[in-house]
Design a protein around this motif. Structure first.
Motif, mmCIF file in Angstrom:
data_model
loop_
_atom_site.group_PDB
_atom_site.id
_atom_site.type_symbol
_atom_site.label_atom_id
_atom_site.label_comp_id
_atom_site.label_asym_id
_atom_site.label_seq_id
_atom_site.Cartn_x
_atom_site.Cartn_y
_atom_site.Cartn_z
ATOM 1 N N GLN A 1 22.244 14.664 82.393
ATOM 2 C CA GLN A 1 21.715 14.945 83.715
ATOM 3 C C GLN A 1 22.838 15.455 84.607
ATOM 4 O O GLN A 1 23.996 15.069 84.460
ATOM 5 N N VAL A 2 22.499 16.339 85.532
ATOM 6 C CA VAL A 2 23.463 16.937 86.444
ATOM 7 C C VAL A 2 23.032 16.694 87.875
ATOM 8 O O VAL A 2 21.856 16.866 88.213
ATOM 9 N N GLN A 3 23.960 16.289 88.699
ATOM 10 C CA GLN A 3 23.722 16.200 90.142
ATOM 11 C C GLN A 3 24.505 17.306 90.826
ATOM 12 O O GLN A 3 25.675 17.538 90.502
ATOM 13 N N LEU A 4 23.866 17.981 91.772
ATOM 14 C CA LEU A 4 24.452 19.145 92.427
ATOM 15 C C LEU A 4 24.550 18.900 93.929
ATOM 16 O O LEU A 4 23.597 18.412 94.551
ATOM 17 N N VAL A 5 25.690 19.272 94.504
ATOM 18 C CA VAL A 5 25.898 19.125 95.947
ATOM 19 C C VAL A 5 26.450 20.432 96.485
ATOM 20 O O VAL A 5 27.553 20.856 96.105
ATOM 21 N N GLU A 6 25.686 21.062 97.387
ATOM 22 C CA GLU A 6 26.124 22.318 98.003
ATOM 23 C C GLU A 6 26.912 22.035 99.278
ATOM 24 O O GLU A 6 26.696 21.027 99.955
ATOM 25 N N SER A 7 27.790 22.974 99.607
ATOM 26 C CA SER A 7 28.526 22.910 100.864
ATOM 27 C C SER A 7 28.933 24.324 101.247
ATOM 28 O O SER A 7 28.825 25.257 100.443
ATOM 29 N N GLY A 8 29.401 24.469 102.478
ATOM 30 C CA GLY A 8 29.928 25.755 102.916
ATOM 31 C C GLY A 8 29.013 26.549 103.832
ATOM 32 O O GLY A 8 29.411 27.611 104.324
ATOM 33 N N GLY A 9 27.817 26.068 104.062
ATOM 34 C CA GLY A 9 26.926 26.774 104.962
ATOM 35 C C GLY A 9 27.379 26.665 106.406
ATOM 36 O O GLY A 9 28.307 25.920 106.726
ATOM 37 N N GLY A 10 26.722 27.436 107.269
ATOM 38 C CA GLY A 10 27.069 27.380 108.679
ATOM 39 C C GLY A 10 26.492 28.545 109.443
ATOM 40 O O GLY A 10 25.626 29.266 108.944
ATOM 41 N N LEU A 11 26.995 28.717 110.660
ATOM 42 C CA LEU A 11 26.562 29.796 111.541
ATOM 43 C C LEU A 11 27.632 30.881 111.554
ATOM 44 O O LEU A 11 28.817 30.596 111.751
ATOM 45 N N VAL A 12 27.200 32.123 111.347
ATOM 46 C CA VAL A 12 28.137 33.240 111.314
ATOM 47 C C VAL A 12 27.475 34.445 111.958
ATOM 48 O O VAL A 12 26.246 34.556 111.966
ATOM 49 N N THR A 14 26.618 38.543 112.408
ATOM 50 C CA THR A 14 26.326 39.674 111.518
ATOM 51 C C THR A 14 27.626 40.347 111.098
ATOM 52 O O THR A 14 28.507 40.607 111.926
ATOM 53 N N GLY A 15 27.729 40.606 109.798
ATOM 54 C CA GLY A 15 28.933 41.218 109.253
ATOM 55 C C GLY A 15 29.977 40.226 108.793
ATOM 56 O O GLY A 15 30.968 40.617 108.155
ATOM 57 N N GLY A 16 29.766 38.968 109.085
ATOM 58 C CA GLY A 16 30.720 37.933 108.697
ATOM 59 C C GLY A 16 30.561 37.498 107.256
ATOM 60 O O GLY A 16 29.736 38.036 106.502
ATOM 61 N N SER A 17 31.376 36.506 106.883
ATOM 62 C CA SER A 17 31.395 36.022 105.496
ATOM 63 C C SER A 17 31.328 34.508 105.461
ATOM 64 O O SER A 17 31.756 33.817 106.400
ATOM 65 N N LEU A 18 30.774 34.009 104.370
ATOM 66 C CA LEU A 18 30.769 32.594 104.060
ATOM 67 C C LEU A 18 30.942 32.433 102.558
ATOM 68 O O LEU A 18 30.529 33.306 101.784
ATOM 69 N N ARG A 19 31.523 31.311 102.156
ATOM 70 C CA ARG A 19 31.574 30.979 100.734
ATOM 71 C C ARG A 19 30.894 29.636 100.520
ATOM 72 O O ARG A 19 31.340 28.612 101.042
ATOM 73 N N LEU A 20 29.828 29.670 99.771
ATOM 74 C CA LEU A 20 29.125 28.443 99.411
ATOM 75 C C LEU A 20 29.708 27.875 98.130
ATOM 76 O O LEU A 20 30.100 28.629 97.232
ATOM 77 N N SER A 21 29.744 26.564 98.064
ATOM 78 C CA SER A 21 30.187 25.877 96.856
ATOM 79 C C SER A 21 29.085 24.949 96.374
ATOM 80 O O SER A 21 28.332 24.401 97.183
#
Length: 128
Positions: A1-12, A14-21
Motif C-alpha cells: 500500500q502507498v500513502q501519498l502527500v502533495e505539497s507546493g500549491g499556492g497562489l501565483v 499569471t505567467g508564474g511558476s510552481l513546483r508540486l511535490s
C-alpha cells in the motif's frame, strides 16, 4: 500500500511558476507509475501528466505540453510537477495518484480509473 502527500500549491500570478511535490510511503515506491490530475470546482477530475515507474516515459495533456514537466526521484520516493507559464485556467486542486506497474517499467496511465492510490490534493490558484 502507498500513502501519498502533495505539497507546493499556492497562489501565483499569471505567467508564474510552481513546483508540486508528491511524497510517497513504502519501500516499493519505485514500482508504481504516477500521475497528476486536476479538479476545478464543479468539474470532473482531469488528467494532467503521468510518468512510468522507471521515469523513462511521460505523457501530458495537450494544454500543459511545453509548460509542465513531470519527474520523479525514486531514491526520495517523490514525484514532482514543475508548472511554468501558469494561466488562470490552471486553477484547480491537484492530486497525485499511484498505480502498481509490476514489470511494466515504461507504462504510463492517463485514466483516473487506472490508479489505485490518491493523495489529499493541493490547491493551485492562478490570478489574472
Amino acid at each position: 500500500q502507498v500513502q501519498l502527500v502533495e505539497s507546493g500549491g499556492g497562489l501565483v500570478q499569471t505567467g508564474g511558476s510552481l513546483r508540486l511535490s508528491c511524497a510517497g510511503s513504502g519501500r516499493t515506491f519505485n514500482s508504481y507509475a504516477m500521475g497528476w490530475f486536476q479538479q476545478a470546482p464543479g468539474k470532473e477530475r482531469k488528467f494532467v501528466a503521468a510518468i512510468s515507474w522507471s521515469g523513462s516515459s511521460t505523457n501530458y495533456e495537450d494544454s500543459v505540453k511545453g509548460r509542465f514537466t513531470i519527474s520523479r526521484d525514486n531514491a526520495k520516493n517523490t514525484v514532482y510537477l514543475q508548472m511554468n507559464s501558469l494561466k488562470p485556467e490552471d486553477t484547480a486542486v491537484y492530486y497525485c495518484a499511484a498505480r502498481h506497474a509490476h514489470h511494466l517499467y515504461s507504462n504510463v496511465y492517463t485514466d483516473s480509473r487506472e490508479y489505485d492510490y490518491w493523495g489529499q490534493g493541493t490547491q493551485v490558484t492562478v490570478s489574472s
